[in-house]
Design an enzyme around this catalytic site. Structure first.
Site, PDB file in Angstrom:
ATOM      1  N   HIS A  27      13.990  28.303 111.132  1.00 19.78           N
ATOM      2  CA  HIS A  27      13.106  29.463 111.257  1.00 19.78           C
ATOM      3  C   HIS A  27      11.724  29.043 111.766  1.00 19.78           C
ATOM      4  O   HIS A  27      10.726  29.135 111.046  1.00 19.78           O
ATOM      5  CB  HIS A  27      12.975  30.181 109.912  1.00 19.78           C
ATOM      6  CG  HIS A  27      14.248  30.729 109.381  1.00 19.78           C
ATOM      7  ND1 HIS A  27      14.937  31.756 109.990  1.00 19.78           N
ATOM      8  CD2 HIS A  27      14.991  30.384 108.295  1.00 19.78           C
ATOM      9  CE1 HIS A  27      16.029  32.026 109.305  1.00 19.78           C
ATOM     10  NE2 HIS A  27      16.088  31.200 108.273  1.00 19.78           N
ATOM     11  N   GLU A  42      18.217  24.379  99.427  1.00 19.82           N
ATOM     12  CA  GLU A  42      18.764  25.712  99.642  1.00 19.82           C
ATOM     13  C   GLU A  42      20.251  25.699  99.971  1.00 19.82           C
ATOM     14  O   GLU A  42      21.010  26.555  99.514  1.00 19.82           O
ATOM     15  CB  GLU A  42      17.981  26.410 100.755  1.00 19.82           C
ATOM     16  CG  GLU A  42      18.036  27.928 100.705  1.00 19.82           C
ATOM     17  CD  GLU A  42      19.298  28.515 101.306  1.00 19.82           C
ATOM     18  OE1 GLU A  42      19.649  29.657 100.951  1.00 19.82           O
ATOM     19  OE2 GLU A  42      19.944  27.835 102.123  1.00 19.82           O
ATOM     20  N   ASP A  43      20.699  24.737 100.776  1.00 17.00           N
ATOM     21  CA  ASP A  43      22.116  24.683 101.122  1.00 17.00           C
ATOM     22  C   ASP A  43      22.606  23.240 101.086  1.00 17.00           C
ATOM     23  O   ASP A  43      21.825  22.303 101.318  1.00 17.00           O
ATOM     24  CB  ASP A  43      22.354  25.289 102.506  1.00 17.00           C
ATOM     25  CG  ASP A  43      23.792  25.758 102.688  1.00 17.00           C
ATOM     26  OD1 ASP A  43      24.571  25.711 101.713  1.00 17.00           O
ATOM     27  OD2 ASP A  43      24.147  26.181 103.810  1.00 17.00           O
ATOM     28  N   ASN A  54      20.829  33.758 108.120  1.00 17.22           N
ATOM     29  CA  ASN A  54      20.781  33.140 106.798  1.00 17.22           C
ATOM     30  C   ASN A  54      21.646  31.892 106.733  1.00 17.22           C
ATOM     31  O   ASN A  54      21.187  30.821 106.392  1.00 17.22           O
ATOM     32  CB  ASN A  54      21.214  34.152 105.738  1.00 17.22           C
ATOM     33  CG  ASN A  54      21.040  33.647 104.325  1.00 17.22           C
ATOM     34  OD1 ASN A  54      21.695  32.699 103.909  1.00 17.22           O
ATOM     35  ND2 ASN A  54      20.147  34.269 103.579  1.00 17.22           N
ATOM     36  N   ASP A  55      22.931  32.037 107.047  1.00 14.63           N
ATOM     37  CA  ASP A  55      23.852  30.925 106.887  1.00 14.63           C
ATOM     38  C   ASP A  55      24.788  30.834 108.081  1.00 14.63           C
ATOM     39  O   ASP A  55      24.865  31.756 108.907  1.00 14.63           O
ATOM     40  CB  ASP A  55      24.655  31.099 105.591  1.00 14.63           C
ATOM     41  CG  ASP A  55      25.282  29.802 105.101  1.00 14.63           C
ATOM     42  OD1 ASP A  55      24.924  28.728 105.629  1.00 14.63           O
ATOM     43  OD2 ASP A  55      26.138  29.852 104.200  1.00 14.63           O
ATOM     44  N   ASP A  62      24.606  34.056  96.488  1.00 19.81           N
ATOM     45  CA  ASP A  62      23.880  33.415  97.579  1.00 19.81           C
ATOM     46  C   ASP A  62      24.873  32.619  98.444  1.00 19.81           C
ATOM     47  O   ASP A  62      25.736  33.195  99.092  1.00 19.81           O
ATOM     48  CB  ASP A  62      22.772  32.530  97.017  1.00 19.81           C
ATOM     49  CG  ASP A  62      21.646  32.270  98.011  1.00 19.81           C
ATOM     50  OD1 ASP A  62      21.948  32.067  99.197  1.00 19.81           O
ATOM     51  OD2 ASP A  62      20.473  32.255  97.596  1.00 19.81           O
ATOM     52  N   ASN A  63      24.789  31.309  98.449  1.00 17.91           N
ATOM     53  CA  ASN A  63      25.660  30.503  99.310  1.00 17.91           C
ATOM     54  C   ASN A  63      27.018  30.243  98.672  1.00 17.91           C
ATOM     55  O   ASN A  63      27.145  30.186  97.444  1.00 17.91           O
ATOM     56  CB  ASN A  63      24.981  29.170  99.634  1.00 17.91           C
ATOM     57  CG  ASN A  63      23.841  29.354 100.610  1.00 17.91           C
ATOM     58  OD1 ASN A  63      23.913  30.152 101.535  1.00 17.91           O
ATOM     59  ND2 ASN A  63      22.755  28.623 100.392  1.00 17.91           N
ATOM     60  N   HIS A  67      17.417  26.255 106.827  1.00 20.42           N
ATOM     61  CA  HIS A  67      17.996  27.224 105.901  1.00 20.42           C
ATOM     62  C   HIS A  67      19.466  26.845 105.693  1.00 20.42           C
ATOM     63  O   HIS A  67      19.752  25.792 105.144  1.00 20.42           O
ATOM     64  CB  HIS A  67      17.824  28.637 106.494  1.00 20.42           C
ATOM     65  CG  HIS A  67      17.884  29.738 105.500  1.00 20.42           C
ATOM     66  ND1 HIS A  67      17.435  31.005 105.769  1.00 20.42           N
ATOM     67  CD2 HIS A  67      18.368  29.788 104.239  1.00 20.42           C
ATOM     68  CE1 HIS A  67      17.608  31.787 104.712  1.00 20.42           C
ATOM     69  NE2 HIS A  67      18.187  31.060 103.767  1.00 20.42           N
ATOM     70  N   ASN A  98      24.960  37.067 103.465  1.00 21.64           N
ATOM     71  CA  ASN A  98      24.238  35.865 103.072  1.00 21.64           C
ATOM     72  C   ASN A  98      25.087  34.626 103.323  1.00 21.64           C
ATOM     73  O   ASN A  98      25.322  34.252 104.464  1.00 21.64           O
ATOM     74  CB  ASN A  98      23.809  35.987 101.614  1.00 21.64           C
ATOM     75  CG  ASN A  98      22.710  35.055 101.226  1.00 21.64           C
ATOM     76  OD1 ASN A  98      22.907  33.849 101.143  1.00 21.64           O
ATOM     77  ND2 ASN A  98      21.518  35.576 100.977  1.00 21.64           N
ATOM     78  N   ILE A 105      23.222  25.383 106.437  1.00 21.32           N
ATOM     79  CA  ILE A 105      23.698  24.251 107.224  1.00 21.32           C
ATOM     80  C   ILE A 105      25.220  24.231 107.220  1.00 21.32           C
ATOM     81  O   ILE A 105      25.865  24.797 106.331  1.00 21.32           O
ATOM     82  CB  ILE A 105      23.166  22.899 106.698  1.00 21.32           C
ATOM     83  CG1 ILE A 105      23.644  22.655 105.252  1.00 21.32           C
ATOM     84  CG2 ILE A 105      21.643  22.854 106.779  1.00 21.32           C
ATOM     85  CD1 ILE A 105      23.240  21.294 104.705  1.00 21.32           C
TER      86      ILE A 105
END
Length: 402
Positions: A181, A53-54, A215-216, A316-317, A162, A271, A164
């Site tokens: 989470h 995800e990240d 989220n981030d 997103d990221n 999630h 986000n 980082i």
């Protein structure tokens, strides 16, 4: 007369809901197709099959990758039709909640919604097990990913990582901050990276009443960071309607041991977040609004918006190319396919590069795009010396030489 008024109000209400849902589908780019843009020298990372995800990369080329467990697994599908007709409500029973989606039966043939919630709203190809942090050395000719061992008394069974962010202290000690989470709540975990042992040592968990639906994160000092809140409501039903109604109630907060405050608000869904190389500007992705906010950072940590870059795709990221200062954005070109997953028509992937961010006319180009045949649900892209690592929410991970 009373019944007639009630029927009229019901009809008006249903009509408004229908219009809002149609607008929501349009915002989610439900029908957008992806034109392929794929570098020649690419390969999938075998060890990362269930999401990345990240990604954050040290100046030395060591890449940290978060692999979280998200939403429904592809096993044990339990759905039932609650209404009949051209539109249906499908009630999905999961271990943790029930989600209701309005589906067009005629256009969703073969679609599945899945059980096994870990993070609301997205499919999950992974077994029901805790998330992990992986490490890759991008200096190697054929880099591979390895899961990092975690010591220090951390409860790994509740690890659902999630966003980082890496922080390097004055003594060159590397710390990894991870949005977690546990039980679908939000905390920030702090780990110390032991490079020789290739492991993480758990140090501390940060909790706060403003750290909800985080989220981030981007870390700028010891226990000093900005974090994004992607939904105002923590209840999944209300979060769904929040998206449909296009409410702009999410925000960016600043955290330090001395002060915690909201520093920017009015986002549809704040986000990804990152910072410019000189740490003068903070970049925030508003995923549902399809844009990136360029914010000036002040000495008191407040943020002032300078401009908004519209991208026409769900962002997103974000990461920054250390060599050029360009923004790399992992994007979802057709996110409705993420929310309503069909393996025969999977969600696509997209990576954009934004150059000359502070100029009047930033230049936006496509680095990578795929219709889902190779990579599904791209969430992040990060570069190091002519190499790019592209991560996804729940799918595979791609490594390319540019």
């Amino acid at each position: 007369m009373g019944k007639l008024v009630a029927l009229v109000l019901l009809g008006v209400g249903l009509s408004l809901v229908g219009e809002m849902f149609s607008a929501f589908r349009e915002r989610m780019s439900a029908s957008r197709e992806v034109e392929p843009v794929e570098p020649e020298n690419c390969r999938l990372i075998e060890e990362l099959e269930n999401g990345s995800e990240d990604i954050d990369i040290l100046p030395s080329g060591l890449a940290f990758i978060s692999s979280l467990q998200v939403c429904w697994s592809l096993l044990d599908v339990h759905s039932r039709t609650c209404l009949h007709g051209n539109h249906q409500w499908r009630l999905q029973n999961s271990k943790y909640l029930c989600l209701v989606f309005l589906l067009e039966a005629s256009s969703q043939r073969g679609t599945h919604l899945y059980e096994g919630l870990k993070y609301p709203g997205l499919p999950n190809f992974a077994p029901d097990e805790p998330g992990k942090i992986f490490l890759m050395d991008l200096n190697e000719q054929n880099p591979r990913a390895q899961a990092l061992e975690i010591s220090g008394g951390f409860d790994k069974e509740l690890f659902n990582p999630h966003g980082i962010s890496i922080f390097i202290d004055k003594d060159h000690t590397v710390y990894l901050y991870v949005v977690n989470h546990p039980h679908m709540k939000s905390t920030v975990e702090i780990f110390k990276f032991e490079e020789q042992q290739r492991s993480l040592v758990y140090l501390k968990t940060i909790k706060h009443e403003l750290l909800k639906s985080v989220n981030d994160i981007v870390v700028l000092g010891p226990e000093q960071f900005y974090a994004t809140r992607d939904h105002y409501f923590t209840n999944s039903f209300l979060s769904l309607f929040e998206m449909i109604l296009d409410l702009r109630w999410t925000y960016v907060l600043f955290y330090s041991p001395r002060e915690v405050k909201v520093v920017a608000k009015g986002f549809c869904s704040a986000n990804g977040i990152t910072v410019s190389a000189d740490q003068k500007y903070v970049y925030v992705a508003d995923v549902a609004a399809k844009n990136i906010h360029i914010m000036e950072k002040h000495d008191n940590w407040d943020l002032t918006q300078l401009k908004v870059i519209q991208l026409g795709t769900l962002v997103d990221n974000l990461t920054v190319d250390p060599a050029t200062g360009d923004i790399l954005a992992g994007c979802h070109p057709n996110p409705m396919k993420l929310l309503i997953y069909n393996p025969e028509d999977p969600p696509g992937s997209e990576v954009l590069r934004i150059q000359n961010v502070l100029s009047e006319k930033p230049r936006v180009s496509t680095v990578y795009a795929n219709n889902g045949s190779v990579l599904q649900g791209t969430s992040v892209a990060s570069v190091y010396r002519g190499k790019i690592l592209i991560g996804t929410v729940f799918h595979k991970t791609l490594y390319c030489e540019l």
